[in-house]
Design an enzyme around this catalytic site. Structure first.
Site, PDB file in Angstrom:
ATOM      1  CG  LEU A 110      60.234   1.998  32.155  1.00 61.20           C
ATOM      2  CD1 LEU A 110      60.377   0.775  31.251  1.00 61.20           C
ATOM      3  CD2 LEU A 110      59.305   3.019  31.498  1.00 61.20           C
ATOM      4  CG  ASP A 111      54.384   2.916  35.856  1.00 61.21           C
ATOM      5  OD1 ASP A 111      53.918   1.817  35.511  1.00 61.21           O
ATOM      6  OD2 ASP A 111      54.109   3.995  35.302  1.00 61.21           O
ATOM      7  CE  LYS A 112      54.235  -5.060  41.051  1.00 58.13           C
ATOM      8  NZ  LYS A 112      53.880  -5.319  42.451  1.00 58.13           N
ATOM      9  CB  SER A 114      55.416   1.135  32.380  1.00 57.05           C
ATOM     10  OG  SER A 114      54.400   2.047  32.707  1.00 57.05           O
TER      11      SER A 114
END
Ligand code: URA
Length: 242
Positions: A110-112, A114
């Protein structure tokens, strides 16, 4: 089939210290198996999931043995990648778990910015089964958007023809469900870089907040607070593929 390890190797691999340190702890009488103090550091241990109920170090149950899978509620602001700055999701786990061999990895990312359901495992085969495109594991995201929905997003995401900026292969069809004028659920089976944010960018919107609430049929438990994690049961793992 269960793997068999020498006790000192098993405990060293689980982050309890070097082989020598583990041997010292055994000699000091700190390790108890099935109610009896262990005297031989090289005794053979069959690794089964019930080991924490049987094997104790300094009166504490040992950690989950190799073959563990975790679900974690990733908070916004922590990162899955050593390449990004900031605290890593691995720092949310006990320090000893960061010294384990095989190492614990995130199942995809998951991106930072999110939040939501993130799986971690030391089981390479399980990891590949979940992320492999062959298995089409659906990931469900709730996106909060900067601009109102236009009404054509569902058709465009379902078409199987949408292209992401800089790519040459169209996206597989995705399921879209509006939740409010400025929020929507998007269910995707691929795992391209920043896929959901880029999908909304491709239809002229911008994602302000992104939360993953489900992987396959496994939902993020309502009582799992941001930053918390728990061990996955066999039923949880089955739900991922359901
Ligand atoms: N899509 C994104 O844009 N970000 C994520 O973290 C996951 C999917």
């Amino acid at each position: 089939m269960s793997a068999t390890f020498r006790l000192d190797r098993l405990l060293a691999n689980m982050g309890y210290g070097s082989r020598r340190e583990v041997q010292q702890r055994v000699r000091a009488g700190a390790v108890v198996l099935d109610g009896a103090v262990v005297t031989e550091a090289d005794m053979k241990i069959v690794v089964t999931p019930d080991l924490p109920a049987r094997l104790f170090i300094e009166s504490a149950a040992i950690d989950p043995p190799p073959g563990l899978a975790l679900m974690l509620h990733k908070p916004v602001g922590v990162t899955c990648s050593h390449k990004e700055s900031g605290a890593l999701v691995y720092e949310l786990l006990p320090g000893r778990w960061r010294r384990r061999e095989p190492t614990i990895s995130t199942v995809g990312r998951l991106d930072k910015e999110s939040s939501g359901l993130l799986l971690l495992t030391d089981d390479g085969a399980l990891l590949h089964r979940i992320i492999s495109p062959k298995h089409h594991v659906a990931k469900s995201y709730v996106a909060t958007l900067a601009r109102p929905l236009q009404g054509d997003e569902g058709a465009r995401f379902a078409a199987g023809t949408l292209m992401l900026d800089g790519e040459d292969k169209p996206l597989a069809p995705a399921v879209f469900e509006p939740l409010s004028p400025t929020s929507a659920r998007l269910i995707v089976t691929e795992g391209r870089y920043h896929q959901v944010r880029r999908m909304f960018a491709a239809v002229g919107n911008h994602v302000n907040a992104l939360h993953r609430d489900r992987i396959g049929a496994l939902a993020l438990p309502a009582d799992l607070a941001p930053g918390d994690y728990r061990l996955m049961t066999p039923a949880d793992i089955a739900a991922v593929f359901a």
